[in-house]
Design a protein around this motif. Structure first.
Motif, PDB file in Angstrom:
ATOM      1  N   GLY A 264       9.716   7.641 -15.192  1.00  0.00           N
ATOM      2  CA  GLY A 264       8.285   7.909 -15.386  1.00  0.00           C
ATOM      3  C   GLY A 264       7.385   6.938 -15.879  1.00  0.00           C
ATOM      4  N   GLY A 265       8.062   5.832 -16.509  1.00  0.00           N
ATOM      5  CA  GLY A 265       7.490   4.669 -16.959  1.00  0.00           C
ATOM      6  C   GLY A 265       7.018   3.837 -15.762  1.00  0.00           C
ATOM      7  N   PHE A 266       8.063   3.712 -14.834  1.00  0.00           N
ATOM      8  CA  PHE A 266       7.847   2.911 -13.640  1.00  0.00           C
ATOM      9  C   PHE A 266       6.662   3.506 -12.684  1.00  0.00           C
ATOM     10  CE2 PHE A 266       9.003   1.593  -9.069  1.00  0.00           C
ATOM     11  CZ  PHE A 266       8.748   0.156  -9.352  1.00  0.00           C
ATOM     12  N   THR A 267       6.581   4.786 -12.614  1.00  0.00           N
ATOM     13  CA  THR A 267       5.292   5.424 -12.152  1.00  0.00           C
ATOM     14  C   THR A 267       3.915   4.818 -12.598  1.00  0.00           C
ATOM     15  OG1 THR A 267       6.449   7.121 -11.134  1.00  0.00           O
ATOM     16  CG2 THR A 267       4.134   7.499 -11.347  1.00  0.00           C
ATOM     17  N   MET A 268       3.993   4.829 -14.109  1.00  0.00           N
ATOM     18  CA  MET A 268       2.749   4.539 -14.913  1.00  0.00           C
ATOM     19  C   MET A 268       2.516   2.933 -14.686  1.00  0.00           C
ATOM     20  SD  MET A 268       2.895   6.935 -18.285  1.00  0.00           S
ATOM     21  CE  MET A 268       4.961   6.850 -18.587  1.00  0.00           C
ATOM     22  N   LEU A 269       3.493   2.246 -14.497  1.00  0.00           N
ATOM     23  CA  LEU A 269       3.399   0.791 -14.325  1.00  0.00           C
ATOM     24  C   LEU A 269       2.698   0.451 -13.087  1.00  0.00           C
ATOM     25  CD1 LEU A 269       4.278  -2.228 -15.381  1.00  0.00           C
ATOM     26  CD2 LEU A 269       5.802  -1.840 -13.220  1.00  0.00           C
ATOM     27  N   LEU A 270       3.171   1.246 -11.978  1.00  0.00           N
ATOM     28  CA  LEU A 270       2.662   0.985 -10.590  1.00  0.00           C
ATOM     29  C   LEU A 270       1.103   1.394 -10.634  1.00  0.00           C
ATOM     30  CD1 LEU A 270       5.470   2.607  -8.357  1.00  0.00           C
ATOM     31  CD2 LEU A 270       5.035   0.129  -8.808  1.00  0.00           C
ATOM     32  N   ASN A 271       0.864   2.385 -11.464  1.00  0.00           N
ATOM     33  CA  ASN A 271      -0.597   2.855 -11.599  1.00  0.00           C
ATOM     34  C   ASN A 271      -1.400   1.727 -12.407  1.00  0.00           C
ATOM     35  OD1 ASN A 271      -0.258   5.033 -10.022  1.00  0.00           O
ATOM     36  ND2 ASN A 271       0.230   6.247 -11.803  1.00  0.00           N
ATOM     37  N   GLY A 272      -0.681   1.320 -13.382  1.00  0.00           N
ATOM     38  CA  GLY A 272      -1.425   0.254 -14.185  1.00  0.00           C
ATOM     39  C   GLY A 272      -1.707  -1.093 -13.615  1.00  0.00           C
ATOM     40  N   ARG A 273      -0.899  -1.139 -12.874  1.00  0.00           N
ATOM     41  CA  ARG A 273      -0.827  -2.860 -12.266  1.00  0.00           C
ATOM     42  C   ARG A 273      -1.160  -2.949 -10.814  1.00  0.00           C
ATOM     43  NH1 ARG A 273       1.013  -6.845 -16.213  1.00  0.00           N
ATOM     44  NH2 ARG A 273       2.033  -5.783 -17.954  1.00  0.00           N
ATOM     45  N   GLN A 274      -1.879  -2.033 -10.389  1.00  0.00           N
ATOM     46  CA  GLN A 274      -2.439  -2.039  -8.939  1.00  0.00           C
ATOM     47  C   GLN A 274      -3.264  -3.452  -8.466  1.00  0.00           C
ATOM     48  OE1 GLN A 274      -4.580   1.530  -7.811  1.00  0.00           O
ATOM     49  NE2 GLN A 274      -3.053   2.980  -8.822  1.00  0.00           N
ATOM     50  N   GLY A 275      -3.994  -3.916  -9.259  1.00  0.00           N
ATOM     51  CA  GLY A 275      -4.477  -5.105  -8.972  1.00  0.00           C
ATOM     52  C   GLY A 275      -3.596  -6.121  -8.625  1.00  0.00           C
ATOM     53  N   GLU A 276      -2.710  -6.365  -9.849  1.00  0.00           N
ATOM     54  CA  GLU A 276      -1.725  -7.425  -9.433  1.00  0.00           C
ATOM     55  C   GLU A 276      -0.746  -7.071  -8.418  1.00  0.00           C
ATOM     56  OE1 GLU A 276       0.329  -8.546 -13.330  1.00  0.00           O
ATOM     57  OE2 GLU A 276      -1.249  -7.292 -14.060  1.00  0.00           O
ATOM     58  N   LEU A 277      -0.407  -5.777  -8.064  1.00  0.00           N
ATOM     59  CA  LEU A 277       0.500  -5.465  -6.758  1.00  0.00           C
ATOM     60  C   LEU A 277      -0.288  -5.708  -5.592  1.00  0.00           C
ATOM     61  CD1 LEU A 277       2.080  -2.359  -8.239  1.00  0.00           C
ATOM     62  CD2 LEU A 277       3.135  -4.319  -7.853  1.00  0.00           C
ATOM     63  N   ALA A 278      -1.856  -5.598  -5.666  1.00  0.00           N
ATOM     64  CA  ALA A 278      -2.476  -5.889  -4.317  1.00  0.00           C
ATOM     65  C   ALA A 278      -2.388  -7.348  -4.022  1.00  0.00           C
ATOM     66  CB  ALA A 278      -3.827  -5.308  -4.522  1.00  0.00           C
ATOM     67  N   GLU A 279      -2.551  -8.220  -4.919  1.00  0.00           N
ATOM     68  CA  GLU A 279      -2.546  -9.595  -4.809  1.00  0.00           C
ATOM     69  C   GLU A 279      -1.132  -9.929  -4.502  1.00  0.00           C
ATOM     70  OE1 GLU A 279      -3.419 -11.819  -8.425  1.00  0.00           O
ATOM     71  OE2 GLU A 279      -5.592 -10.851  -8.555  1.00  0.00           O
ATOM     72  N   LEU A 280       0.107  -9.392  -4.892  1.00  0.00           N
ATOM     73  CA  LEU A 280       1.276  -9.596  -4.126  1.00  0.00           C
ATOM     74  C   LEU A 280       1.284  -9.193  -2.648  1.00  0.00           C
ATOM     75  CD1 LEU A 280       3.748  -8.747  -6.947  1.00  0.00           C
ATOM     76  CD2 LEU A 280       3.423 -10.913  -6.143  1.00  0.00           C
ATOM     77  N   ARG A 281       0.751  -8.070  -2.531  1.00  0.00           N
ATOM     78  CA  ARG A 281       0.752  -7.427  -1.091  1.00  0.00           C
ATOM     79  C   ARG A 281       0.005  -8.410  -0.178  1.00  0.00           C
ATOM     80  NH1 ARG A 281      -0.697  -3.056  -2.826  1.00  0.00           N
ATOM     81  NH2 ARG A 281       1.764  -2.048  -3.423  1.00  0.00           N
ATOM     82  N   ASP A 282      -1.002  -9.087  -0.670  1.00  0.00           N
ATOM     83  CA  ASP A 282      -1.920  -9.651   0.170  1.00  0.00           C
ATOM     84  C   ASP A 282      -1.360 -11.323   0.497  1.00  0.00           C
ATOM     85  OD1 ASP A 282      -3.573  -7.565   0.531  1.00  0.00           O
ATOM     86  OD2 ASP A 282      -4.809  -8.438  -1.074  1.00  0.00           O
ATOM     87  N   SER A 283      -0.151 -11.725  -0.563  1.00  0.00           N
ATOM     88  CA  SER A 283       0.259 -12.972  -0.113  1.00  0.00           C
ATOM     89  C   SER A 283       1.240 -12.864   0.942  1.00  0.00           C
ATOM     90  CB  SER A 283       1.114 -13.371  -1.474  1.00  0.00           C
ATOM     91  OG  SER A 283       1.901 -12.513  -1.692  1.00  0.00           O
ATOM     92  N   ALA A 284       1.626 -14.180   1.541  1.00  0.00           N
ATOM     93  CA  ALA A 284       2.421 -13.967   2.573  1.00  0.00           C
ATOM     94  C   ALA A 284       3.775 -13.708   2.382  1.00  0.00           C
ATOM     95  CB  ALA A 284       2.617 -15.917   3.022  1.00  0.00           C
ATOM     96  N   PRO A 285       4.521 -12.876   3.189  1.00  0.00           N
ATOM     97  CA  PRO A 285       5.604 -12.317   2.904  1.00  0.00           C
ATOM     98  C   PRO A 285       6.779 -13.525   3.034  1.00  0.00           C
ATOM     99  CG  PRO A 285       5.048 -12.131   5.430  1.00  0.00           C
ATOM    100  CD  PRO A 285       3.804 -12.671   4.494  1.00  0.00           C
TER     101      PRO A 285
END
Length: 620
Positions: A264-285
């Motif tokens: 349940g905590g991992f779901t909350m982390l994904l919601n709370g860190r959306q900006g950082e995850l978006a930056e990782l997603r936009d970086s080169a694979p």
């Protein structure tokens, strides 16, 4: 390369191993007979013993391989009524791929999905099929993305990859067991090691080709957009999960504290860190390449997917968790089934964060208090004694005692950090504040009303002689009592330690042998056996047998803070003396036959002891 050709290569490599073993035994047998005919005596007898030992080792290895059975499948079994959507998806995808659906689906606590098949006849005949699906993937992916991943995995079934995987496993097992039985340092063991390198190189190249083939199923069935999206998100979700486990889940692990609801905590982390995850997603694979990797670089796989024709599959942006009947209940069951939480106190996230950080803060404060007590000649230290020593101009001594490694700036930073930990603990004990949990940032130390307490600001004042009076005033204004925090441990523990390296077969006076592990906060000495062979393997085996803090309870742990001086008398092989604050001395010398985990470990040991060296007389 077609599947049949790859299968032929796998079979040929496996057969080649057995053929190599037969040829070597035949050659050794012929040489033994020739020696007895031409030079009967002791030499022939010794060679006969070697031949019998190697032949026996091969027979034992083959027997273990033949009798080997698949282990119990990992993960939590998912019956259809608990995951009807997931089962229906798996059957639909299997039909589209053109293969038999899995007989069993299991939920695992990893960012991964995989398939396995319990084959027979060395993997040539099919058997029970198991699909593994990671709960973190279900939490992070859409149905589209999950369909892409599952189509990829089912593509392995369609291409008979799971059968080839059984062959590859048998081949690796045969080689490893043989090397273990014969010994890697023997000539015959060396020959098998060379064969092992060839086998793994070919096997990994075949595996990479299989991944590209399975990716074609992802694009054809789930659509190019979903396949590329899932491939791009996989390293992002993996990074998020590793961050979550390291920063949140295990924050109080060594103190036997664990979260009440991990997933349940991992779901909350994904919601709370959306900006950082978006930056990782936009970086080169990731584009790293190695001939030893079993998977191609993600960047290469994405390029290959983008070049494939789009199937125009209908999109489904629902959360993948909708494929489970009761995600919350399954999450709790998986936590009990797969995570090592037995014997731990389960806490809500807010309480866990506060209690877990407090444990680490007390560890840092205690190291500071013990150093202050040694400098002042007191039986125990506290925050008042620390401020007194700093005011007397002994901050540098304190800093060197608590942070022996690093330059002056790093030592001062370490001192300030520990003073801050002590101040926060005093505030927490007095009910002034506590560490507040956050999914979007690091934990903050704040008052009950949420306003932040300037712990770092006060700690910087307290770490400099001229500003200690100002620090005391600020502490009084904040309502923090210096006496509210006390020293709780009389010596350092290995909690939070990690192994950096190790040396085997160090000799101490009295004909004693020790294996030495170099930790990030000290040294660990383990009594060594009389037989000094296989030292490196022994070090690795011990290192993997239990967490470091548990090993330190069984063997002798020498924290750096207990070391007063060190002297390196000889560089190669290394010979040294360590003197502790208690007056005890440890004399250790390395034989020319000494072994280490890596070639850099002797340099690691020298660097670890450099801050304590008062006498340095190196010789060749």
């Amino acid at each position: 390369m077609k599947t049949t050709i790859r299968a032929a290569i796998s079979v040929a490599l496996l057969a080649g191993f057995y053929l190599l073993a037969i040829v070597l035994i035949a050659l050794l047998g012929w040489l033994t007979i020739w020696l007895w005919q031409e030079f009967p005596g002791v030499a022939a007898g010794k060679f006969s013993y070697v031949t019998l030992a190697i032949a026996g080792g091969l027979l034992v290895a083959f027997w273990k391989i033949i009798r080997a059975k698949p282990g119990e499948p990992e993960g939590l079994p998912l019956p259809p009524h608990e995951a009807r959507g997931l089962w229906d998806t798996a059957h639909d995808l299997a039909h589209r791929v053109g293969t038999r659906a899995p007989d069993e689906i299991r939920l695992i606590p990893d960012v991964n999905a995989a398939v396995a098949e319990h084959t027979s006849l060395l993997g040539l005949a099919g058997g029970r099929r198991i699909m593994y699906v990671g709960l973190p993937l279900l939490q992070a992916f859409t149905v589209d993305q999950l369909r892409s991943v599952l189509a990829h995995e089912l593509g392995h079934y369609s291409g008979s990859h799971t059968k080839l995987g059984a062959l590859a496993h048998r081949g690796r097992m045969a080689i490893v067991q043989t090397i273990v039985q014969i010994g890697p340092t023997t000539i015959v063991g060396g020959i098998f090691q060379l064969y092992a390198r060839l086998y793994v190189l070919v096997e990994q190249a075949v595996s990479r080709r299989m991944e590209y083939e399975a990716d074609e199923f992802s694009v054809r069935i789930a659509g190019r957009s979903a396949a590329v999206s899932a491939m791009r998100d996989l390293p992002v979700v993996d990074a998020a999960w590793n961050f979550f486990v390291g920063r949140y889940v295990t924050i109080g692990w060594e103190a036997k504290l664990a979260p009440r609801d991990v997933f349940g905590g991992f779901t909350m982390l994904l919601n709370g860190r959306q900006g950082e995850l978006a930056e990782l997603r936009d970086s080169a694979p990731p584009a790293e390449k190695s001939k030893w990797d079993s998977h191609p670089p993600i960047a290469d796989r994405i390029r290959a997917m983008e070049a494939m024709p789009d199937s125009g599959a209908a999109s489904d942006d629902r959360p993948a968790l909708t494929l489970l009947a009761d995600p919350a209940a399954l999450s709790m069951r998986l936590q009990q089934h797969a995570l090592a939480i037995e014997g731990k106190t389960l806490l809500p996230w807010e309480e866990l964060t506060d209690a877990g950080i407090a444990v680490g803060a007390q560890r840092g404060a205690d190291s500071l208090f013990r150093a202050a007590a040694r400098l002042a000649g007191a039986p125990a230290g506290d925050l008042a004694l620390v401020l007194h020593l700093v005011e007397q101009g002994r901050a540098d001594e304190l800093a060197r005692a608590v942070e022996p490694h690093g330059d002056r700036e790093e030592r001062q930073s370490g001192l300030t950090e520990r003073i801050g930990a002590a101040i926060a603990l005093a505030a927490r004990a007095g009910g002034v504040g506590r560490w507040r949990h956050s999914w979007s940032s690091g934990a903050r130390f704040s008052r009950p009303d949420g306003t932040e307490i300037p712990i770092r600001e006060v700690a910087r004042l307290a770490a400099a002689p001229d500003s200690v009076p100002a620090a005391r005033e600020r502490l009084t204004e904040l309502g923090i009592n210096l006496s509210a925090v006390r020293q709780q441990s009389t010596r350092a523990s290995a909690d939070g330690s990690e192994v950096l390296g190790g040396l085997a077969n160090l000799h101490a006076p009295g004909k004693l042998y020790f294996d030495l592990f170099i930790l990030n906060n000290g040294l660990m000495l383990m009594p060594g056996p009389k037989d000094t062979s296989g030292g490196r393997d022994r070090l690795v085996r011990v290192m993997r047998s239990a967490p470091v803090h548990e090993l330190a309870k069984r063997y002798r742990f020498v924290p750096f803070e207990d070391i007063r001086t060190a002297a390196i008398h000889k560089q190669t092989p290394i010979k040294l003396t360590i003197t502790l604050h208690s007056g005890e001395t440890l004399d250790l010398s390395e034989p020319w036959s000494g072994e280490s985990i890596s070639s850099k470990d002797r340099d690691l040991l020298r660097d670890a002891l450099r801050p304590f060296i008062t006498e340095h007389q190196p010789s060749a």
